[in-house]
Write a protein that holds these residues in place. Structure first.
Motif, PDB file in Angstrom:
ATOM      1  N   ASN A 131       0.843  -1.196   0.000  1.00  0.00           N
ATOM      2  CA  ASN A 131       0.000   0.000   0.000  1.00  0.00           C
ATOM      3  C   ASN A 131       0.877   1.245   0.000  1.00  0.00           C
ATOM      4  OD1 ASN A 131      -2.590  -1.281   0.125  1.00  0.00           O
ATOM      5  ND2 ASN A 131      -2.156  -1.770   2.268  1.00  0.00           N
ATOM      6  N   TRP A 135      -0.016   4.281  -0.244  1.00  0.00           N
ATOM      7  CA  TRP A 135      -0.581   5.409   0.476  1.00  0.00           C
ATOM      8  C   TRP A 135      -0.260   5.366   1.972  1.00  0.00           C
ATOM      9  CZ3 TRP A 135      -3.967   4.034   4.311  1.00  0.00           C
ATOM     10  CH2 TRP A 135      -4.584   2.782   4.208  1.00  0.00           C
ATOM     11  N   ARG A 192       2.740   7.460   3.051  1.00  0.00           N
ATOM     12  CA  ARG A 192       2.435   8.890   3.065  1.00  0.00           C
ATOM     13  C   ARG A 192       1.594   9.261   4.285  1.00  0.00           C
ATOM     14  NH1 ARG A 192       3.714  11.779  -1.313  1.00  0.00           N
ATOM     15  NH2 ARG A 192       4.523  10.636  -3.110  1.00  0.00           N
ATOM     16  N   GLN A 195       0.191  18.634   1.104  1.00  0.00           N
ATOM     17  CA  GLN A 195      -0.247  17.631   0.143  1.00  0.00           C
ATOM     18  C   GLN A 195      -0.370  18.225  -1.251  1.00  0.00           C
ATOM     19  OE1 GLN A 195      -2.980  14.409   1.824  1.00  0.00           O
ATOM     20  NE2 GLN A 195      -3.475  16.112   3.186  1.00  0.00           N
ATOM     21  N   GLU A 246       0.903  15.127  -5.345  1.00  0.00           N
ATOM     22  CA  GLU A 246       0.525  13.714  -5.336  1.00  0.00           C
ATOM     23  C   GLU A 246      -0.979  13.659  -5.178  1.00  0.00           C
ATOM     24  OE1 GLU A 246       0.078  10.532  -6.062  1.00  0.00           O
ATOM     25  OE2 GLU A 246       2.241  10.464  -5.715  1.00  0.00           O
ATOM     26  N   ARG A 293      -3.188  11.399  -6.059  1.00  0.00           N
ATOM     27  CA  ARG A 293      -3.878  10.128  -5.847  1.00  0.00           C
ATOM     28  C   ARG A 293      -4.268   9.934  -4.391  1.00  0.00           C
ATOM     29  NH1 ARG A 293       0.337   5.894  -7.827  1.00  0.00           N
ATOM     30  NH2 ARG A 293       1.692   7.428  -6.804  1.00  0.00           N
ATOM     31  N   PHE A 294      -3.498  10.540  -3.486  1.00  0.00           N
ATOM     32  CA  PHE A 294      -3.721  10.304  -2.067  1.00  0.00           C
ATOM     33  C   PHE A 294      -3.869  11.633  -1.331  1.00  0.00           C
ATOM     34  CE2 PHE A 294      -0.521   7.043  -3.479  1.00  0.00           C
ATOM     35  CZ  PHE A 294      -1.449   6.049  -3.738  1.00  0.00           C
TER      36      PHE A 294
END
Length: 325
Positions: free
Chosen positions: A92, A94, A97, A121, A126, A128-129
């Motif tokens: 994973n 994510w 992060r 963020q 990034e 996606r997350f």
């Protein structure tokens, strides 16, 4: 809550200053990674990759959001201790992060520093997350539980003032120069896996000895005697750590010299101009491509709100954890 100081972690907790130094030495092991952590890093590529990625993200936060280096050091301490006791989640991207954000969040709270996670963020680009506050808070609870709520970390910085007092330097600027160089060496050592085996007090003593060896070579023998004769110090471990630190610094100096020589031998006025032109063209292409492809619709499709992280439980799925064995 009083602002946490890495150089004085027991401030306001000890009534008598004379009790502080013994308390630091007796408690420092509680603020270190587990004994198996170093073995995991030496034998598992996944542990090394996870740690490198986490440290890289923490450093990005430091530079992009203007965090002081002590805050990032504290966040790395939390991260190392968490991984050593909880293990690393597998498969994973994510999670690393989210763990980094949680460790930074706890560090800035201890230091009472304002930090915008939304800005961080966004600056990471990034998309996606994107984590919402409840997800971050749940991860913080996991970290706090793994660390037994010991957030006033005892680090090498906690021992600097004590060791410097043993040297009896009369000139304050000299003492400050010694502290500054030792501090830089400690920051430099954060990425060295081999140095994780040493207690914070050993790391601090070795960094000060190395700084003294560089700045005051004539006084080094007396400084070395002062530290090695200290009742709290393990002489063999200090010398072992000192050798490892000296090798680290020498390697970094050698690499820097190679980079300078290589750069000087290959850069000409024409090559510099070509590089500048190519860079400008490249930036122009990237900017135009980004403008053409990143639309509000695409941005929303790519963004994943992990609102449901650990909603049903504050514990990670045990099948996702690779423990240190």
């Amino acid at each position: 809550m009083e602002n946490f100081d890495l150089e004085d972690p027991l401030k306001s907790l000890e009534e008598h200053q004379s009790d502080t130094v013994p308390a630091l030495f007796s408690s420092e092991s509680d603020h270190m990674p587990s004994h198996n952590y170093l073995h995991c890093l030496k034998t598992s590529d996944s542990h090394v990759s996870f740690r490198q990625e986490a440290i890289s993200l923490i450093l990005q936060a430091q530079y992009s959001c203007n965090l002081d280096p002590y805050t990032q050091y504290l966040a790395i301490n939390y991260m190392d201790r968490f991984i050593s006791w909880q293990g690393i989640p597998q498969g994973n991207l994510w999670v690393v992060r989210l763990l980094v954000i949680a460790c930074i969040s706890l560090a800035v709270k201890m230091k009472e520093i304002h930090f915008s996670f939304s800005d961080f963020q966004v600056k990471q680009r990034e998309e996606r997350f994107i984590f919402d506050p409840p997800a971050i808070q749940r991860m913080e609870l996991l970290v706090l539980d793994a660390l037994n709520w010991r957030m006033r970390s005892i680090t090498p910085f906690s021992f600097i003032t004590f060791y410097v007092s043993l040297f009896e330097l009369k000139d304050p600027p000299l003492s400050q120069a010694l502290k500054d160089r030792a501090t830089n060496i400690i920051f430099q050592a954060r990425n060295e896996i081999s140095l994780l085996e040493f207690k914070p007090s050993i790391t601090a003593a070795s960094a000060l000895l190395l700084a003294c060896h560089e700045l005051f070579p004539l006084q080094f023998p007396s400084f070395e005697t002062s530290i090695l004769s200290c009742e709290y110090v393990n002489k063999e471990m200090v010398l072992k750590c000192f050798d490892a630190m000296q090798e680290m610094v020498n390697n970094e100096v050698s690499e820097s010299m190679v980079d300078v020589v290589t750069s000087s031998s290959t850069r000409t006025p024409i090559s510099v101009l070509d590089c500048h032109c190519n860079k400008s063209e490249s930036e122009s292409t990237i900017n135009s491509t980004a403008a053409a492809t990143v639309t509000p619709e695409n941005r929303e499709i790519k963004r994943r709100k992990l609102n449901g992280f650990c909603r049903e439980s504050n514990m990670m799925n045990i099948s996702q954890i690779q423990p240190c064995e």
